[in-house]
Design an enzyme around this catalytic site. Structure first.
Site, PDB file in Angstrom:
ATOM      1  N   LEU A  97       0.860  -1.174   0.000  1.00  0.00           N
ATOM      2  CA  LEU A  97       0.000   0.000   0.000  1.00  0.00           C
ATOM      3  C   LEU A  97       0.899   1.228   0.000  1.00  0.00           C
ATOM      4  O   LEU A  97       1.975   1.209   0.595  1.00  0.00           O
ATOM      5  CB  LEU A  97      -0.902   0.026   1.243  1.00  0.00           C
ATOM      6  CG  LEU A  97      -1.896  -1.120   1.422  1.00  0.00           C
ATOM      7  CD1 LEU A  97      -2.640  -0.977   2.745  1.00  0.00           C
ATOM      8  CD2 LEU A  97      -2.877  -1.185   0.258  1.00  0.00           C
ATOM      9  N   ASP A  98       0.456   2.300  -0.653  1.00  0.00           N
ATOM     10  CA  ASP A  98       1.220   3.538  -0.617  1.00  0.00           C
ATOM     11  C   ASP A  98       1.396   4.000   0.821  1.00  0.00           C
ATOM     12  O   ASP A  98       0.598   3.668   1.708  1.00  0.00           O
ATOM     13  CB  ASP A  98       0.494   4.631  -1.404  1.00  0.00           C
ATOM     14  CG  ASP A  98       0.463   4.369  -2.894  1.00  0.00           C
ATOM     15  OD1 ASP A  98       1.314   3.597  -3.372  1.00  0.00           O
ATOM     16  OD2 ASP A  98      -0.415   4.934  -3.569  1.00  0.00           O
ATOM     17  N   LYS A  99       2.416   4.786   1.046  1.00  0.00           N
ATOM     18  CA  LYS A  99       2.703   5.288   2.389  1.00  0.00           C
ATOM     19  C   LYS A  99       1.473   5.898   3.042  1.00  0.00           C
ATOM     20  O   LYS A  99       1.165   5.615   4.208  1.00  0.00           O
ATOM     21  CB  LYS A  99       3.826   6.336   2.327  1.00  0.00           C
ATOM     22  CG  LYS A  99       4.130   7.006   3.660  1.00  0.00           C
ATOM     23  CD  LYS A  99       5.188   8.087   3.500  1.00  0.00           C
ATOM     24  CE  LYS A  99       5.444   8.819   4.820  1.00  0.00           C
ATOM     25  NZ  LYS A  99       6.460   9.890   4.691  1.00  0.00           N
TER      26      LYS A  99
ATOM     27  N   ARG B 279      -5.896   5.874  -7.625  1.00  0.00           N
ATOM     28  CA  ARG B 279      -5.666   7.320  -7.641  1.00  0.00           C
ATOM     29  C   ARG B 279      -5.658   7.861  -9.070  1.00  0.00           C
ATOM     30  O   ARG B 279      -6.256   8.902  -9.365  1.00  0.00           O
ATOM     31  CB  ARG B 279      -4.355   7.632  -6.933  1.00  0.00           C
ATOM     32  CG  ARG B 279      -4.355   7.226  -5.461  1.00  0.00           C
ATOM     33  CD  ARG B 279      -2.948   7.218  -4.880  1.00  0.00           C
ATOM     34  NE  ARG B 279      -2.383   8.559  -4.869  1.00  0.00           N
ATOM     35  CZ  ARG B 279      -1.115   8.816  -4.548  1.00  0.00           C
ATOM     36  NH1 ARG B 279      -0.296   7.815  -4.229  1.00  0.00           N
ATOM     37  NH2 ARG B 279      -0.666  10.051  -4.543  1.00  0.00           N
TER      38      ARG B 279
END
Length: 347
Positions: free
Chosen positions: A149-151, A264
């Site tokens: 997962l992205d930060k 996104r």
């Protein structure tokens, strides 16, 4: 441009240029062909260091022009990154056994060490929590990691604790649930609302030509283009009392593929970027100024993309049992959604 990576030979990555690559600079074309893993400056230095061969001969000129049918081989040096160390970072563990550990990742936690984040990552925390049991298939910097997962994205992640589990889970993620019970659902707060309550976004994603650190919707022929499919369902719309289009909405996104920044980019592509997304929704940042207080301050102060991995289902790598885990919407997104409901109501 040309075709992407079509074969791997030991420490070499080999590519073949197609008709569209004729006349392109070697460094520029090879950057695109490497599927966004290496910057153009890095490619240029590798060429100058003699690590690129063109039709079997070493070439040291980044500006060298390509011809259709040229075979390009790139010899990557061995990574020199230090092995991550265990760190006593608290983890929210949803489930754990001898094969897997499922965690609820908070926003702000990087998954694995990398440039700018050599420590303080989920991997460091897992090494402290699991000790020597973590799988090594993902490499010394990504032990046990089968997806990420992205930060600034929160939510459910599964990590493999041994090689057998790593192989089985990696196969499920690669299959994207076509033949297994693998399912992933995310919740996103977005600007506006799609004109349909349910739908599918289907594109190709690749490295952006404007910003090499970002992904973008690209043509199918771009060397690093990867097919991407996102299914969405609008759960709540926060309407405008004047009867205009909804100001924002809560959307569930289910992944059929798992590309970098897929949700996104896809939501921005259809005109509804995630609230707080500074990379793909920056053009919408001034919309906060049109909101009533205190919602205006809440949105302006929301500095991460409003994205949460709400549920994850997979088949247990040992028993084959279908396991489903859920994570409730975190406090920051809950408060943001509540602010929109109070200001505009919901439909």
């Amino acid at each position: 441009m040309g075709t992407g990576l079509n074969e791997r030979e030991g420490e070499l990555e080999a590519f073949t240029a197609d008709e569209a690559a004729a006349g392109a600079r070697l460094d520029q074309w090879l950057t695109g062909a490497c599927a966004g893993t290496l910057s153009r400056n890095r490619i240029k230095h590798l060429i100058e260091q003699g690590r690129v061969r063109l039709n079997g001969e070493t070439v040291a000129e980044p500006k060298r022009k390509l011809r259709a049918g040229d075979r390009v081989e790139l010899a990557l040096p061995e990574p020199e990154d230090p092995e991550p160390a265990p760190e006593a970072i608290p983890l929210s563990v949803l489930y754990e056994d001898a094969d897997v550990i499922v965690i609820d990742k908070p926003a702000g936690l990087v998954v694995h060490p990398g440039p700018g984040n050599p420590s303080g990552t989920l991997v460091n925390a897992l090494l402290a929590h699991c000790g020597d049991t973590l799988s090594g298939i993902g490499g010394v910097k990504r032990p046990g990691i089968v997806h990420r997962l992205d930060k600034e994205t929160s939510g459910v992640m599964v990590v493999a604790k041994n090689d057998r589990a790593h192989q089985a889970l990696s196969a499920q993620f690669a299959d994207h649930g076509r033949t297994t019970g693998m399912r992933r659902a995310y919740l996103a707060l977005v600007w506006g609302a799609p004109d349909r309550m349910t739908g599918t976004i289907e594109t190709f994603l690749g490295r952006s030509s404007r910003d090499r650190m970002k992904q973008a919707v690209v043509g199918e022929t771009q060397p690093d283009a990867r097919y991407a499919v996102t299914h969405f369902k609008v759960l709540e719309r926060y309407g405008d009392p004047t009867g205009a289009s909804p100001v924002a909405s809560l959307v569930e996104c289910r992944l059929e593929t798992g590309r970098t920044h897929q949700i996104r980019v896809h939501m921005a592509h259809v005109g509804h970027p995630l609230i707080g997304d500074q990379d793909y929704g920056k053009g919408f940042s001034t919309k906060a100024n049109t909101l009533p207080s205190p919602l205006r301050e809440a949105v302006s102060g929301f500095t991460r993309q409003a994205l949460h991995a709400a549920s994850l289902a997979f088949e247990h790598p040992a028993s084959g049992e279908l396991m489903t885990f859920q994570s409730p919407l975190p406090a920051d997104m809950t408060e943001l959604a509540s602010g929109f409901r109070q200001a505009f109501g919901k439909t």
